[in-house]
Design a protein around this motif. Sequence first.
Motif, PDB file in Angstrom:
ATOM      1  N   THR A 289      10.178   7.805   6.139  1.00 15.88           N
ATOM      2  CA  THR A 289       8.835   8.058   5.641  1.00 15.88           C
ATOM      3  C   THR A 289       8.315   9.382   6.209  1.00 15.88           C
ATOM      4  N   PRO A 290       7.906  10.325   5.349  1.00 10.52           N
ATOM      5  CA  PRO A 290       7.425  11.631   5.833  1.00 10.52           C
ATOM      6  C   PRO A 290       6.234  11.491   6.777  1.00 10.52           C
ATOM      7  N   PRO A 291       6.042  12.461   7.668  1.00  7.27           N
ATOM      8  CA  PRO A 291       4.972  12.389   8.672  1.00  7.27           C
ATOM      9  C   PRO A 291       3.575  12.230   8.093  1.00  7.27           C
ATOM     10  N   ASP A 292       3.349  12.697   6.858  1.00  5.69           N
ATOM     11  CA  ASP A 292       2.014  12.604   6.271  1.00  5.69           C
ATOM     12  C   ASP A 292       1.804  11.320   5.470  1.00  5.69           C
ATOM     13  N   SER A 293       2.736  10.375   5.575  1.00  4.44           N
ATOM     14  CA  SER A 293       2.625   9.129   4.832  1.00  4.44           C
ATOM     15  C   SER A 293       2.690   7.953   5.803  1.00  4.44           C
ATOM     16  N   GLN A 294       3.025   6.763   5.288  1.00  3.91           N
ATOM     17  CA  GLN A 294       3.099   5.558   6.102  1.00  3.91           C
ATOM     18  C   GLN A 294       3.955   4.537   5.370  1.00  3.91           C
ATOM     19  N   ALA A 295       4.376   3.473   6.063  1.00  2.00           N
ATOM     20  CA  ALA A 295       5.198   2.420   5.439  1.00  2.00           C
ATOM     21  C   ALA A 295       5.019   1.115   6.212  1.00  2.00           C
ATOM     22  N   TYR A 296       3.882   0.489   6.021  1.00  2.00           N
ATOM     23  CA  TYR A 296       3.647  -0.832   6.595  1.00  2.00           C
ATOM     24  C   TYR A 296       2.634  -1.531   5.706  1.00  2.00           C
ATOM     25  N   GLY A 297       2.482  -2.831   5.906  1.00  2.00           N
ATOM     26  CA  GLY A 297       1.532  -3.568   5.095  1.00  2.00           C
ATOM     27  C   GLY A 297       0.907  -4.716   5.861  1.00  2.00           C
ATOM     28  N   THR A 298      -0.184  -5.216   5.328  1.00  5.27           N
ATOM     29  CA  THR A 298      -0.801  -6.442   5.802  1.00  5.27           C
ATOM     30  C   THR A 298      -0.801  -7.430   4.650  1.00  5.27           C
ATOM     31  N   VAL A 299      -0.362  -8.645   4.922  1.00  2.00           N
ATOM     32  CA  VAL A 299      -0.271  -9.684   3.896  1.00  2.00           C
ATOM     33  C   VAL A 299      -1.381 -10.697   4.130  1.00  2.00           C
ATOM     34  N   TYR A 300      -2.197 -10.902   3.114  1.00  4.29           N
ATOM     35  CA  TYR A 300      -3.301 -11.860   3.170  1.00  4.29           C
ATOM     36  C   TYR A 300      -2.869 -13.121   2.431  1.00  4.29           C
ATOM     37  N   VAL A 301      -2.950 -14.244   3.119  1.00  8.03           N
ATOM     38  CA  VAL A 301      -2.417 -15.506   2.608  1.00  8.03           C
ATOM     39  C   VAL A 301      -3.553 -16.398   2.113  1.00  8.03           C
ATOM     40  N   TYR A 302      -3.419 -16.847   0.857  1.00  9.17           N
ATOM     41  CA  TYR A 302      -4.398 -17.721   0.220  1.00  9.17           C
ATOM     42  C   TYR A 302      -3.709 -19.022  -0.195  1.00  9.17           C
ATOM     43  N   GLU A 303      -4.490 -19.941  -0.714  1.00  8.46           N
ATOM     44  CA  GLU A 303      -3.943 -21.222  -1.162  1.00  8.46           C
ATOM     45  C   GLU A 303      -2.974 -21.064  -2.326  1.00  8.46           C
ATOM     46  N   ASP A 304      -3.201 -20.070  -3.180  1.00 10.29           N
ATOM     47  CA  ASP A 304      -2.413 -19.938  -4.402  1.00 10.29           C
ATOM     48  C   ASP A 304      -1.581 -18.667  -4.480  1.00 10.29           C
ATOM     49  N   ARG A 305      -1.674 -17.796  -3.467  1.00  8.45           N
ATOM     50  CA  ARG A 305      -0.969 -16.521  -3.550  1.00  8.45           C
ATOM     51  C   ARG A 305      -0.938 -15.823  -2.195  1.00  8.45           C
ATOM     52  N   MET A 306      -0.095 -14.797  -2.095  1.00  5.17           N
ATOM     53  CA  MET A 306      -0.120 -13.850  -0.998  1.00  5.17           C
ATOM     54  C   MET A 306      -0.404 -12.475  -1.587  1.00  5.17           C
TER      55      MET A 306
END
Length: 327
Positions: A289-306
Amino acid sequence: MEFCEPSLFSFGIIADVQYADIDDESNFKQTRKRYYRNSLKLLQNAIDAWIVEKVKPSFILQLGDIIDAFNKTHDASQSALDTVLRECERGPPMHFVWGNHEFYNFSRDTLLSSALNSKCHSGHLLDNHDFYAYHFSPAPKFRFVLIDSYDMAIIGHDESSAKYQHSLKYLKNHNSNEDLNCPPALSGLELRFAKFNGGFSQDQLRWLDEVLTKADEMQEKVTIASHLPVHPLATEPMSLAWNYPELLSLLQAHRSVVCYMAGHDHEGGYHRDETTGIHHLTLEGVVETPPDSQAYGTVYVYEDRMVVKGNGRMRDREMMYPDRLAG
């Protein structure tokens, strides 16, 4: 992507940091640059962001290859690991998957006694077996299972061990090259039969079947994390686990499984299984991943989906749970 309702819980995802204190170089296929020093900065940025989130993630899934093989060449394996672990300790509890670069740097015994053994150090359920796999439940009706995609492999095992000998025979049955890091074909699914990949032993498959059977009975929603992808439409063929069809069939047989997350393929990938509705998410690699970008995430968990809130190269996704959960 905006969120109008509170989630049940959230967790972070990141893969293939591959930190090393060396200059940038091209990747294995000479198609992308690897930013070895900057990968540490991107890890720091991700942890900083998780720390200040309004609702702090319950945990982080780190999907393997946290330091690079070049550290071994420079006799810097432990110092590189200490550097990334200092960063990891600042954030939410981290669950570590082991990838090929962990085994390039350390023996399996060393990893088992290290801070990368989150099975031991996290205080979650311990299972008595010789592969690195465990499961935990961060909230009622939700379970996460970490599995060992180098359980069957010729890296990480002592050459005198039965598991190494079995794995070597298995690989040579599919790859006749003198250099086993060289795939046996120029294209197609046979590309996966290389030394830098691995697979799942029958013992581990039986263990996983038992875990998922219980999850089915308890009507849980299960997310599985490993280093190697197991769906050919969620990655390039060279990144697949050796015996991915066996693991894929096992997942398809259990209605509790909602998602399989992996790393290894730095370009990332995604596919929803047409038959079962299981989501196969392959994370983009931090090291490419280039220095001016990023590569991570946050996953929000619900009853019917993520819902995945991606950053930089990682895109947002809404992953509805399969209809078969209600069966």
